[in-house]
Each structure stands twice: as C-alpha cells, then as structure tokens.
Scaffold this motif. Structure first.
Motif, PDB file in Angstrom:
ATOM      1  N   GLU A   1      82.200  12.886  -4.117  1.00  0.00           N
ATOM      2  CA  GLU A   1      83.309  12.167  -3.656  1.00  0.00           C
ATOM      3  C   GLU A   1      83.995  11.821  -5.143  1.00  0.00           C
ATOM      4  OE1 GLU A   1      82.242   7.636  -3.535  1.00  0.00           O
ATOM      5  OE2 GLU A   1      82.549   8.665  -1.786  1.00  0.00           O
ATOM      6  N   ALA A   2      85.388  11.669  -5.158  1.00  0.00           N
ATOM      7  CA  ALA A   2      86.147  11.601  -6.176  1.00  0.00           C
ATOM      8  C   ALA A   2      86.264   9.845  -6.491  1.00  0.00           C
ATOM      9  CB  ALA A   2      87.451  11.906  -6.206  1.00  0.00           C
ATOM     10  N   ALA A   3      86.664   9.279  -7.760  1.00  0.00           N
ATOM     11  CA  ALA A   3      86.848   7.923  -8.033  1.00  0.00           C
ATOM     12  C   ALA A   3      87.580   7.463  -6.994  1.00  0.00           C
ATOM     13  CB  ALA A   3      87.184   8.022  -9.499  1.00  0.00           C
ATOM     14  N   GLN A   4      88.713   7.954  -6.532  1.00  0.00           N
ATOM     15  CA  GLN A   4      89.855   7.554  -5.818  1.00  0.00           C
ATOM     16  C   GLN A   4      89.468   7.797  -4.086  1.00  0.00           C
ATOM     17  OE1 GLN A   4      90.469  10.063  -7.617  1.00  0.00           O
ATOM     18  NE2 GLN A   4      91.701  11.620  -6.591  1.00  0.00           N
ATOM     19  N   THR A   5      88.355   8.445  -3.893  1.00  0.00           N
ATOM     20  CA  THR A   5      88.065   8.542  -2.447  1.00  0.00           C
ATOM     21  C   THR A   5      88.048   7.451  -1.364  1.00  0.00           C
ATOM     22  OG1 THR A   5      86.852  10.785  -3.035  1.00  0.00           O
ATOM     23  CG2 THR A   5      86.320   9.720  -0.680  1.00  0.00           C
ATOM     24  N   ASN A   6      87.268   6.248  -1.988  1.00  0.00           N
ATOM     25  CA  ASN A   6      87.177   5.180  -1.234  1.00  0.00           C
ATOM     26  C   ASN A   6      88.479   4.119  -0.971  1.00  0.00           C
ATOM     27  OD1 ASN A   6      84.388   5.490  -0.773  1.00  0.00           O
ATOM     28  ND2 ASN A   6      83.921   4.735  -2.786  1.00  0.00           N
ATOM     29  N   THR A   7      89.552   4.537  -1.746  1.00  0.00           N
ATOM     30  CA  THR A   7      90.643   4.016  -1.546  1.00  0.00           C
ATOM     31  C   THR A   7      91.842   4.826  -1.001  1.00  0.00           C
ATOM     32  OG1 THR A   7      91.532   4.361  -3.842  1.00  0.00           O
ATOM     33  CG2 THR A   7      90.288   2.251  -3.521  1.00  0.00           C
ATOM     34  N   SER A   8      91.366   6.193  -0.648  1.00  0.00           N
ATOM     35  CA  SER A   8      92.377   7.005   0.009  1.00  0.00           C
ATOM     36  C   SER A   8      92.350   6.906   1.438  1.00  0.00           C
ATOM     37  CB  SER A   8      91.921   8.402  -0.534  1.00  0.00           C
ATOM     38  OG  SER A   8      92.458   9.353   0.383  1.00  0.00           O
ATOM     39  N   LYS A   9      93.462   6.930   2.049  1.00  0.00           N
ATOM     40  CA  LYS A   9      93.452   6.784   3.311  1.00  0.00           C
ATOM     41  C   LYS A   9      92.984   8.282   4.195  1.00  0.00           C
ATOM     42  CE  LYS A   9      97.297   3.775   3.775  1.00  0.00           C
ATOM     43  NZ  LYS A   9      98.480   3.356   4.362  1.00  0.00           N
ATOM     44  N   THR A  10      92.803   9.132   3.481  1.00  0.00           N
ATOM     45  CA  THR A  10      92.478  10.718   3.918  1.00  0.00           C
ATOM     46  C   THR A  10      91.264  11.050   3.372  1.00  0.00           C
ATOM     47  OG1 THR A  10      93.448  11.905   2.213  1.00  0.00           O
ATOM     48  CG2 THR A  10      94.952  11.392   4.079  1.00  0.00           C
ATOM     49  N   TYR A  11      90.333  10.211   2.678  1.00  0.00           N
ATOM     50  CA  TYR A  11      89.227  10.380   2.001  1.00  0.00           C
ATOM     51  C   TYR A  11      89.175  11.343   1.233  1.00  0.00           C
ATOM     52  CZ  TYR A  11      87.796   7.374   5.890  1.00  0.00           C
ATOM     53  OH  TYR A  11      87.781   6.481   6.840  1.00  0.00           O
ATOM     54  N   PHE A  12      90.489  11.699   0.672  1.00  0.00           N
ATOM     55  CA  PHE A  12      90.685  12.693  -0.444  1.00  0.00           C
ATOM     56  C   PHE A  12      89.636  13.013  -1.623  1.00  0.00           C
ATOM     57  CE2 PHE A  12      92.653  14.307  -4.487  1.00  0.00           C
ATOM     58  CZ  PHE A  12      93.185  15.768  -3.839  1.00  0.00           C
ATOM     59  N   GLY A  13      89.032  14.110  -1.684  1.00  0.00           N
ATOM     60  CA  GLY A  13      88.001  14.392  -2.670  1.00  0.00           C
ATOM     61  C   GLY A  13      86.479  14.274  -2.231  1.00  0.00           C
ATOM     62  N   SER A  14      86.410  13.788  -1.080  1.00  0.00           N
ATOM     63  CA  SER A  14      85.054  13.643  -0.597  1.00  0.00           C
ATOM     64  C   SER A  14      84.734  15.220  -0.016  1.00  0.00           C
ATOM     65  CB  SER A  14      84.961  12.790   0.787  1.00  0.00           C
ATOM     66  OG  SER A  14      85.912  13.135   1.764  1.00  0.00           O
TER      67      SER A  14
ATOM     68  N   GLN B   1      76.468  25.602  10.131  1.00  0.00           N
ATOM     69  CA  GLN B   1      76.226  25.379   8.692  1.00  0.00           C
ATOM     70  C   GLN B   1      77.348  25.625   8.054  1.00  0.00           C
ATOM     71  OE1 GLN B   1      72.783  27.981   7.973  1.00  0.00           O
ATOM     72  NE2 GLN B   1      71.344  26.337   8.743  1.00  0.00           N
ATOM     73  N   GLY B   2      77.635  24.784   6.908  1.00  0.00           N
ATOM     74  CA  GLY B   2      78.705  24.738   5.890  1.00  0.00           C
ATOM     75  C   GLY B   2      79.012  23.642   5.249  1.00  0.00           C
ATOM     76  N   MET B   3      80.070  23.406   4.893  1.00  0.00           N
ATOM     77  CA  MET B   3      80.765  22.382   4.217  1.00  0.00           C
ATOM     78  C   MET B   3      82.276  22.016   4.484  1.00  0.00           C
ATOM     79  SD  MET B   3      80.757  23.975   0.141  1.00  0.00           S
ATOM     80  CE  MET B   3      81.370  22.387  -0.438  1.00  0.00           C
ATOM     81  N   THR B   4      82.667  20.826   4.061  1.00  0.00           N
ATOM     82  CA  THR B   4      84.000  20.208   4.392  1.00  0.00           C
ATOM     83  C   THR B   4      84.235  19.444   3.289  1.00  0.00           C
ATOM     84  OG1 THR B   4      83.757  18.373   5.504  1.00  0.00           O
ATOM     85  CG2 THR B   4      83.958  20.326   6.792  1.00  0.00           C
ATOM     86  N   ALA B   5      85.521  19.803   2.750  1.00  0.00           N
ATOM     87  CA  ALA B   5      86.200  18.891   1.619  1.00  0.00           C
ATOM     88  C   ALA B   5      87.438  18.419   2.076  1.00  0.00           C
ATOM     89  CB  ALA B   5      86.512  19.811   0.155  1.00  0.00           C
ATOM     90  N   SER B   6      87.570  16.956   1.866  1.00  0.00           N
ATOM     91  CA  SER B   6      88.948  16.665   2.269  1.00  0.00           C
ATOM     92  C   SER B   6      90.003  16.972   1.316  1.00  0.00           C
ATOM     93  CB  SER B   6      88.691  14.917   2.410  1.00  0.00           C
ATOM     94  OG  SER B   6      90.041  14.368   2.441  1.00  0.00           O
ATOM     95  N   ALA B   7      90.817  17.802   1.469  1.00  0.00           N
ATOM     96  CA  ALA B   7      91.760  18.332   0.319  1.00  0.00           C
ATOM     97  C   ALA B   7      93.302  18.113   0.522  1.00  0.00           C
ATOM     98  CB  ALA B   7      91.755  19.830   0.715  1.00  0.00           C
ATOM     99  N   SER B   8      93.652  17.023   1.257  1.00  0.00           N
ATOM    100  CA  SER B   8      94.896  16.304   1.573  1.00  0.00           C
ATOM    101  C   SER B   8      95.010  15.201   1.056  1.00  0.00           C
ATOM    102  CB  SER B   8      95.455  16.829   2.975  1.00  0.00           C
ATOM    103  OG  SER B   8      96.762  16.355   3.165  1.00  0.00           O
ATOM    104  N   GLN B   9      96.210  14.757   0.531  1.00  0.00           N
ATOM    105  CA  GLN B   9      96.328  13.289   0.100  1.00  0.00           C
ATOM    106  C   GLN B   9      97.263  12.607   1.133  1.00  0.00           C
ATOM    107  OE1 GLN B   9      97.065  12.384  -4.194  1.00  0.00           O
ATOM    108  NE2 GLN B   9      96.827  14.596  -4.431  1.00  0.00           N
ATOM    109  N   THR B  10      97.735  13.571   2.094  1.00  0.00           N
ATOM    110  CA  THR B  10      98.955  12.815   3.014  1.00  0.00           C
ATOM    111  C   THR B  10      98.316  12.934   4.526  1.00  0.00           C
ATOM    112  OG1 THR B  10      99.928  15.174   3.137  1.00  0.00           O
ATOM    113  CG2 THR B  10     100.614  13.581   1.572  1.00  0.00           C
ATOM    114  N   GLU B  11      97.222  13.636   4.912  1.00  0.00           N
ATOM    115  CA  GLU B  11      96.851  13.806   6.209  1.00  0.00           C
ATOM    116  C   GLU B  11      95.247  14.202   6.180  1.00  0.00           C
ATOM    117  OE1 GLU B  11      99.110  16.772   8.211  1.00  0.00           O
ATOM    118  OE2 GLU B  11      99.130  18.129   6.412  1.00  0.00           O
TER     119      GLU B  11
END
Length: 136
Positions: A13-26, A49-59
């Motif tokens: 996760e990114a430094a701002q993930t925990n404060t992001s409404k979209t979990y951006f960076g996880s 099997q795979g991976m996901t990344a939260s890639a949007s800051q708005t949704e």
C-alpha cells in the motif's frame, strides 16, 4: 479476505492508502476457489488467481490481472487470462480476455463480472464471471 484462511491478501500500500476513499495504492493478491455457481459450496473446477491494484483516486477502480486456472473437467490444465479495469460498484464490469493456455491458447473475448454478495465489514465477496471467448 479475512478469517483463518484468507484467499486474498494485501501485499502493498502507498502512504496515502489509509486516508484515501478509494484505497488508492493498495495491491492485493488472490488465490480464490473457482466454482461452477457463485456459491462456495458449488463444485470447484479450479482457481481464480491474480492481483488487483486500486488505481483510481476518484472512484473504486481496480487494475485487475486475473487467471482462471481449470483443474477439473474438459478444460483441466487450461487457463483464461483477463487484464482490465474493474469498477467495483458497477452492476456489470466488462474486462478483456487477453489470452490463455491449453484449450484457450490465443483466446480473445471478454468477461462480464458482477458482485453476487459482499460483506463490507470483512471485505469477503462472492463474484460471478461470465466469460465469452473466441478461439483463433
């Protein structure tokens, strides 16, 4: 995602993930059961099997890399590969099939995903994917 044996886990996760409404960076990896019906008690035919990344800051939009790995039936040993954007709260999410192996070698098409059930407290979900592929 939670419980004694989670099938999806957060690996970064990114430094701002925990404060992001979209979990951006996880980033999550998953090894979920693949069943015939959207019910954990349904017959298991493989793994998702795979991976996901939260890639949007708005949704809540995920970059999704997903492989359906078949371990039963006529497609045993084959895979279908999906790579695309998954807007979590859309009723139906369309993602491209970008290939596969075995019976699905060089496959192209699309997958329609939808949430069958979701527990927002735990993050546990049952997802349904209908896959439409064209063989070369």
């Amino acid at each position: 995602m939670y419980g004694r044996h989670p099938t999806a886990v957060k690996v970064a996760e990114a430094a701002q993930t925990n404060t992001s409404k979209t979990y951006f960076g996880s980033v999550f990896v998953m090894d979920d059961p693949l069943t015939i019906l959207p019910d954990i008690r349904s017959k298991r035919i493989g793994y998702a099997q795979g991976m996901t990344a939260s890639a949007s800051q708005t949704e809540l939009g995920l970059l999704m890399i997903l492989h359906f790995v078949f371990t039963e039936g006529e497609y045993n040993g084959s895979t279908i590969s999906i790579l695309g954007r998954n807007l979590v709260f859309s009723d139906i999410r369309e993602m491209p099939v970008v290939g596969g192996s075995g019976a699905f070698r060089f496959a192209r098409g699309f997958a329609e995903g939808k949430t069958h059930s979701l527990d927002v407290k735990t993050g546990n979900a049952v997802l349904e994917y209908n896959v439409f592929v064209l063989h070369p």
